[in-house]
Scaffold this active site. Sequence first.
Site, PDB file in Angstrom:
ATOM      1  N   ASN A   7      22.438  15.788  98.664  1.00 59.32           N
ATOM      2  CA  ASN A   7      23.636  14.942  98.632  1.00 59.32           C
ATOM      3  C   ASN A   7      23.222  13.635  99.301  1.00 59.32           C
ATOM      4  O   ASN A   7      23.165  13.541 100.523  1.00 59.32           O
ATOM      5  CB  ASN A   7      24.756  15.648  99.398  1.00 59.32           C
ATOM      6  CG  ASN A   7      26.069  14.882  99.351  1.00 59.32           C
ATOM      7  OD1 ASN A   7      26.110  13.705  98.967  1.00 59.32           O
ATOM      8  ND2 ASN A   7      27.131  15.550  99.760  1.00 59.32           N
ATOM      9  N   ARG A  91      24.317  15.887  94.006  1.00 58.11           N
ATOM     10  CA  ARG A  91      25.706  15.464  93.878  1.00 58.11           C
ATOM     11  C   ARG A  91      25.705  14.014  93.399  1.00 58.11           C
ATOM     12  O   ARG A  91      25.075  13.164  94.017  1.00 58.11           O
ATOM     13  CB  ARG A  91      26.400  15.527  95.237  1.00 58.11           C
ATOM     14  CG  ARG A  91      27.801  14.939  95.169  1.00 58.11           C
ATOM     15  CD  ARG A  91      28.430  14.796  96.547  1.00 58.11           C
ATOM     16  NE  ARG A  91      29.779  14.283  96.418  1.00 58.11           N
ATOM     17  CZ  ARG A  91      30.392  13.565  97.347  1.00 58.11           C
ATOM     18  NH1 ARG A  91      29.780  13.269  98.483  1.00 58.11           N
ATOM     19  NH2 ARG A  91      31.621  13.135  97.151  1.00 58.11           N
ATOM     20  N   HIS A 180      35.573  14.080  94.399  1.00 63.30           N
ATOM     21  CA  HIS A 180      35.552  15.321  95.187  1.00 63.30           C
ATOM     22  C   HIS A 180      35.874  16.537  94.307  1.00 63.30           C
ATOM     23  O   HIS A 180      36.326  17.562  94.790  1.00 63.30           O
ATOM     24  CB  HIS A 180      36.578  15.293  96.342  1.00 63.30           C
ATOM     25  CG  HIS A 180      36.352  14.232  97.347  1.00 63.30           C
ATOM     26  ND1 HIS A 180      37.376  13.418  97.792  1.00 63.30           N
ATOM     27  CD2 HIS A 180      35.253  13.836  98.009  1.00 63.30           C
ATOM     28  CE1 HIS A 180      36.900  12.567  98.688  1.00 63.30           C
ATOM     29  NE2 HIS A 180      35.612  12.800  98.841  1.00 63.30           N
ATOM     30  N   ARG A 241      38.262   3.176 104.327  1.00 60.75           N
ATOM     31  CA  ARG A 241      38.822   2.689 103.052  1.00 60.75           C
ATOM     32  C   ARG A 241      40.332   2.603 103.136  1.00 60.75           C
ATOM     33  O   ARG A 241      40.980   3.477 103.729  1.00 60.75           O
ATOM     34  CB  ARG A 241      38.431   3.633 101.906  1.00 60.75           C
ATOM     35  CG  ARG A 241      36.988   3.509 101.500  1.00 60.75           C
ATOM     36  CD  ARG A 241      36.565   4.586 100.510  1.00 60.75           C
ATOM     37  NE  ARG A 241      35.592   5.475 101.095  1.00 60.75           N
ATOM     38  CZ  ARG A 241      35.145   6.594 100.525  1.00 60.75           C
ATOM     39  NH1 ARG A 241      35.612   6.961  99.356  1.00 60.75           N
ATOM     40  NH2 ARG A 241      34.248   7.330 101.129  1.00 60.75           N
ATOM     41  N   GLU A 385      30.506  22.434  98.634  1.00 60.38           N
ATOM     42  CA  GLU A 385      30.050  21.697  97.458  1.00 60.38           C
ATOM     43  C   GLU A 385      28.605  22.071  97.131  1.00 60.38           C
ATOM     44  O   GLU A 385      28.217  22.148  95.974  1.00 60.38           O
ATOM     45  CB  GLU A 385      30.151  20.186  97.724  1.00 60.38           C
ATOM     46  CG  GLU A 385      31.595  19.698  97.842  1.00 60.38           C
ATOM     47  CD  GLU A 385      31.727  18.383  98.593  1.00 60.38           C
ATOM     48  OE1 GLU A 385      31.493  18.379  99.826  1.00 60.38           O
ATOM     49  OE2 GLU A 385      32.068  17.373  97.971  1.00 60.38           O
TER      50      GLU A 385
HETATM   51  C1  UVW Z   1      33.862  10.310  96.548  1.00 59.65           C
HETATM   52  C2  UVW Z   1      33.863  10.161  98.030  1.00 59.65           C
HETATM   53  O1  UVW Z   1      34.654   9.435  98.562  1.00 59.65           O
HETATM   54  O2  UVW Z   1      32.972  10.895  98.706  1.00 59.65           O
HETATM   55  P1  UVW Z   1      32.828  10.965 100.316  1.00 59.65           P
HETATM   56  O3  UVW Z   1      34.108  11.524 100.807  1.00 59.65           O
HETATM   57  O4  UVW Z   1      31.666  11.895 100.526  1.00 59.65           O
HETATM   58  O5  UVW Z   1      32.585   9.565 100.787  1.00 59.65           O
HETATM   59 MG    MG Z   2      32.054  14.913 101.938  1.00 56.50          MG
END
Ligand code: UVW
Ligand code: MG
Length: 405
Positions: A7, A91, A180, A241, A385
């Site tokens: 990953n 992944r 996810h 984010r 995962e």
């Molecule tokens: C798609 C995504 O946001 O993955 P992660 O939570 O691992 O940053």
């Molecule tokens: Mg994660």
Amino acid sequence: MNILVINAGSSSLKYQVFDMTTESVLARGKVERIGMETAMLTHEPTGRPELREVSEILDHTSAIRRVLRILIDPKEGVLRSIEEVHAAGHRVVHGGEAFSGSVKVDDKVKEEIKRLFDLAPLHNPGALTGILAVEANLPDIPQVVVFDTAFHQTMPPVAFRYPIPNVFYRKHGVRRYGFHGTSHQYVSDRAAELIGKPLEQMKMITCHIGNGGSVTAILDGKSFDTSMGMTPLEGLMMGTRSGDIDPAIVPFAMDKEDLSLNEVNSMLNKHSGLFAVSGGMGDMREIIEAAGEGDRNAKLAFDMYEYRLRKYIGAYAAAMNGIDTLVFTAGVGENSAYLRKAVCDKLTFLGIQLDDSANEARSRDDRRISSPDSRVEVWVIPTNEELMIARDTFREASKALTPQA
Ligand SMILES: CC(=O)OP(=O)(O)O
Ligand SMILES: [Mg+2]
Ligand SMILES: Nc1ncnc2c1ncn2[C@@H]1O[C@H](COP(=O)(O)OP(=O)(O)O)[C@@H](O)[C@H]1O
């Protein structure tokens, strides 16, 4: 068959080695701070003490080389030689509309992952680098990619289309993809198995809340809607984010602060969320601790995070005209009893009743945390995962080894 699961993030690379005859993990670990002189390798051979080592690891190819070296190390290793790695699984966050399942890597697959860089700038470049790094070190083994988007390819247009001119969908593939997926699929299958009902007959909401976070409505056994969108930026408030905001903020911010496209993208992906509201903390543990000590910004960050998550659960209960199962997973979902309680205590109108002592019990196992009279079963299911990736890799790589007639 031994499978190396990778990953790869932009500056980190997590790995696990599975022996697929028993689906057991031989070793797991990670390389962090790739690109720096102080990169750190953490290696955990199953049943033996963890090893940590700081050294200069400047790119993903060297990181993989370092991982392969430790895997065959006479003292710390778990394999006799590198030939004992029979396949690798990766992944990959964005598979666009091209992939609704896992596939073996070839030139076309690599090209497609690259084409999707724009849609997952934080994730897809690292994944491709990981694939090329394995190729450079182990050119002869089959590699398989498992996409975060694949599970969500069942969403109906009512959930995946955006109300903007059609040309953006037709020409540029602008639609909700969702992410996810491997995790949402794993925990929903597991919850159905534990409850003892076919997933097809359940109305389930799964909350994958880690550093990134997303909520999925699972109806008729399939992903029906999910909170992340064309990119992993939409939906919940996350570590760094923003999640959902008024789209008009983008041109407004660009105009008022003279920001470029790259800058505004970076602002929303890397400098927003918990980090922005709390004034510099992107980690939920830190937020909860600071809020407990009276830090008001941390408290607001927590409250907004919880509120926005709860609104999605309510929305998806409405989307499915009901809910019978709610699942929490990933870093925050698995570990924070405090967050789970804050969410569930304000969802009693849905028939959710938490069992406080079950919620607070320290455990790493799958567990029910709702009380027996709760109309909705609430579960904590640690995601896996990597196991899903290993299983798909095993299946696709076995096909490659035994050519079909
Ligand atoms: C798609 C995504 O946001 O993955 P992660 O939570 O691992 O940053
Ligand atoms: Mg994660
Ligand atoms: N005990 C805990 N309480 C609250 N949050 C936690 C706890 N343990 C881990 N977390 C949070 O989980 C998040 C990381 O989740 P994880 O699923 O590992 O992320 P990712 O895979 O996206 O990097 C971090 O915000 C971390 O603070």
